[in-house]
Design an enzyme around this catalytic site. Structure first.
Site, PDB file in Angstrom:
ATOM      1  N   TRP A  18       0.844  -1.209   0.000  1.00 18.87           N
ATOM      2  CA  TRP A  18       0.000   0.000   0.000  1.00 18.87           C
ATOM      3  C   TRP A  18       0.880   1.261   0.000  1.00 18.87           C
ATOM      4  O   TRP A  18       0.671   2.190  -0.783  1.00 18.87           O
ATOM      5  CB  TRP A  18      -0.877  -0.030   1.246  1.00 18.87           C
ATOM      6  CG  TRP A  18      -2.060   0.883   1.252  1.00 18.87           C
ATOM      7  CD1 TRP A  18      -2.469   1.723   0.257  1.00 18.87           C
ATOM      8  CD2 TRP A  18      -3.005   1.040   2.318  1.00 18.87           C
ATOM      9  NE1 TRP A  18      -3.610   2.383   0.636  1.00 18.87           N
ATOM     10  CE2 TRP A  18      -3.951   1.980   1.897  1.00 18.87           C
ATOM     11  CE3 TRP A  18      -3.128   0.470   3.587  1.00 18.87           C
ATOM     12  CZ2 TRP A  18      -5.021   2.370   2.708  1.00 18.87           C
ATOM     13  CZ3 TRP A  18      -4.188   0.847   4.394  1.00 18.87           C
ATOM     14  CH2 TRP A  18      -5.122   1.789   3.963  1.00 18.87           C
ATOM     15  N   HIS A  33      12.826  -4.124   4.756  1.00 18.01           N
ATOM     16  CA  HIS A  33      12.237  -4.698   5.971  1.00 18.01           C
ATOM     17  C   HIS A  33      13.263  -4.677   7.114  1.00 18.01           C
ATOM     18  O   HIS A  33      12.991  -5.189   8.191  1.00 18.01           O
ATOM     19  CB  HIS A  33      11.834  -6.158   5.740  1.00 18.01           C
ATOM     20  CG  HIS A  33      10.551  -6.336   4.966  1.00 18.01           C
ATOM     21  ND1 HIS A  33       9.474  -5.502   5.079  1.00 18.01           N
ATOM     22  CD2 HIS A  33      10.176  -7.316   4.089  1.00 18.01           C
ATOM     23  CE1 HIS A  33       8.491  -5.942   4.298  1.00 18.01           C
ATOM     24  NE2 HIS A  33       8.888  -7.025   3.683  1.00 18.01           N
ATOM     25  N   SER A  45      -1.772 -12.273   8.671  1.00 11.33           N
ATOM     26  CA  SER A  45      -1.390 -11.999   7.285  1.00 11.33           C
ATOM     27  C   SER A  45      -0.085 -12.721   6.956  1.00 11.33           C
ATOM     28  O   SER A  45       0.051 -13.352   5.896  1.00 11.33           O
ATOM     29  CB  SER A  45      -1.234 -10.482   7.094  1.00 11.33           C
ATOM     30  OG  SER A  45      -0.918 -10.191   5.770  1.00 11.33           O
ATOM     31  N   ARG A  53      -4.791  -9.865  -0.232  1.00 11.26           N
ATOM     32  CA  ARG A  53      -5.632 -10.930   0.329  1.00 11.26           C
ATOM     33  C   ARG A  53      -6.966 -10.312   0.731  1.00 11.26           C
ATOM     34  O   ARG A  53      -7.878 -10.202  -0.070  1.00 11.26           O
ATOM     35  CB  ARG A  53      -4.907 -11.622   1.496  1.00 11.26           C
ATOM     36  CG  ARG A  53      -5.536 -12.942   1.940  1.00 11.26           C
ATOM     37  CD  ARG A  53      -4.785 -13.548   3.109  1.00 11.26           C
ATOM     38  NE  ARG A  53      -4.821 -12.707   4.297  1.00 11.26           N
ATOM     39  CZ  ARG A  53      -5.748 -12.770   5.249  1.00 11.26           C
ATOM     40  NH1 ARG A  53      -6.694 -13.673   5.175  1.00 11.26           N
ATOM     41  NH2 ARG A  53      -5.714 -11.948   6.289  1.00 11.26           N
ATOM     42  N   LYS A  54      -7.085  -9.841   1.994  1.00  6.68           N
ATOM     43  CA  LYS A  54      -8.357  -9.272   2.443  1.00  6.68           C
ATOM     44  C   LYS A  54      -8.259  -7.802   2.836  1.00  6.68           C
ATOM     45  O   LYS A  54      -9.223  -7.056   2.732  1.00  6.68           O
ATOM     46  CB  LYS A  54      -8.881 -10.071   3.645  1.00  6.68           C
ATOM     47  CG  LYS A  54      -9.570 -11.353   3.255  1.00  6.68           C
ATOM     48  CD  LYS A  54      -9.804 -12.230   4.443  1.00  6.68           C
ATOM     49  CE  LYS A  54     -11.173 -12.088   5.047  1.00  6.68           C
ATOM     50  NZ  LYS A  54     -11.354 -13.071   6.162  1.00  6.68           N
TER      51      LYS A  54
END
Ligand code: PAP
Length: 295
Positions: free
Chosen positions: A44, A102, A132, A258-259
């Site tokens: 995002w 990361h 997730s 995914r969601k």
């Protein structure tokens, strides 16, 4: 098992500042670094930062995000650029260059702090992050080996012991949180849930921090809405480029969508599992000034 080994090895990298990134070329003042713990909103934020800084280069209706995965437009330092090449050519990348990592705060090369480049960090509530991550790991496991799979219980255990990708969640988040408190012009600290709640406000805040604020005319003309809509889960997930094909890492591009729900953890974690995490998170974050909405 390669993926698991990588995971375990990476979990130990968090404790020494690395000099691998930018070894041959120094960060530029205009560089933007997106730092995230995995599964906290990387995709995002890659999209949002890219759309914000390129909105005058391309009409939003022709933005490269419509034809490329955000992961192709904003490379990871450690996976993409430096993974197989100790000195990639970064000079040809158009300014402002946007990189992602990361790596924990303690592992960032000091050159990032000696330069004026900016760092954006996004964190996510650990319950949703864990679920997730588990979904992503199990789909990766299927790709690496049909015999290996990891249960949610095992994933929770790894999370609680801090033996997980990029080190303990609390060290990662608190490292960047403290940096943002001490250097607010250098490190912007965002929360996934805040973006879900107020994407317009957070997009404006992000643009301001990056040095690409929206003008009054742009705000009046609906550009903030357009940028937010372009980068929304609903839009990106349905783009052909994000539905099919693989990244150079071999990952399905669709695996990053995914969601995207806040609170999806409650469909997977039992009350005792959620409670175990709650106690740990309370203990680790106590006195830091940073808290998550608790289950
Ligand atoms: P990464 O760190 O491996 O790159 P990252 O993008 O941080 O992954 O995490 C993926 C999560 O962000 C997924 O969450 P979920 O498993 O709970 O569904 C994914 O759905 C979500 N996500 C991806 N793109 C967006 C977006 N544009 N807006 C909101 N959430 C998104």
């Amino acid at each position: 098992m390669n993926g698991l080994m990588n995971t375990l090895v990476m979990s130990h990298l968090g404790h020494n500042r690395l000099s691998t990134a930018f070894p041959t070329s120094q960060p530029q003042e205009t560089d933007l670094i997106l730092a995230t713990y995995p599964k906290s909103g990387t995709t995002w934020l890659k999209a949002l930062i890219f759309a914000i800084v390129t909105r005058t280069t391309y009409p939003l209706t022709e933005n490269p995000l419509l034809f490329n995965s955000p992961h192709e437009l904003v490379p990871f330092l450690e996976f993409g650029l430096y993974h197989n090449n100790p000195s990639p050519d970064l000079e040809g990348i158009p300014k402002p260059r946007i990189f992602s990592t990361h790596m924990p705060y303690t592992a960032l090369p000091t050159s990032i702090f000696d330069s004026k480049c900016r760092v954006v960090y996004i964190c996510r509530n650990p319950w949703d992050q864990l679920v997730s991550f588990w979904h992503f790991s199990t789909s990766a496991a299927k790709r690496w080996s049909t015999e290996y799979s990891i249960s949610l219980d095992e994933t929770l255990d790894m999370f609680c012991r801090g033996v997980i990708s990029f080190g303990p969640f609390w060290d990662h988040v608190l490292g960047y949180w403290k940096a943002s408190q001490g250097m607010p012009n250098k490190v912007l600290f965002l929360k996934y849930e805040d973006l879900k709640e107020d994407i317009m406000g957070q997009t404006k805040l992000l643009a301001q921090f990056l040095g690409f604020p929206f003008s009054v005319e742009e705000e009046g003309g609906g550009v903030v809405e357009e940028v937010s809509r372009l980068c929304s889960f609903e839009n990106l997930k349905e783009l052909e480029v994000n539905k099919t094909g693989k990244l150079s890492s071999g990952r399905d591009k669709s695996a990053f969508f995914r969601k995207a729900e806040v609170g999806d953890w409650s469909n997977y974690l039992t009350p005792p599992m959620a409670e175990k995490m709650k106690k740990l998170i309370q203990e680790k974050f106590e006195g830091s000034g940073l808290m998550f909405k608790m289950p």
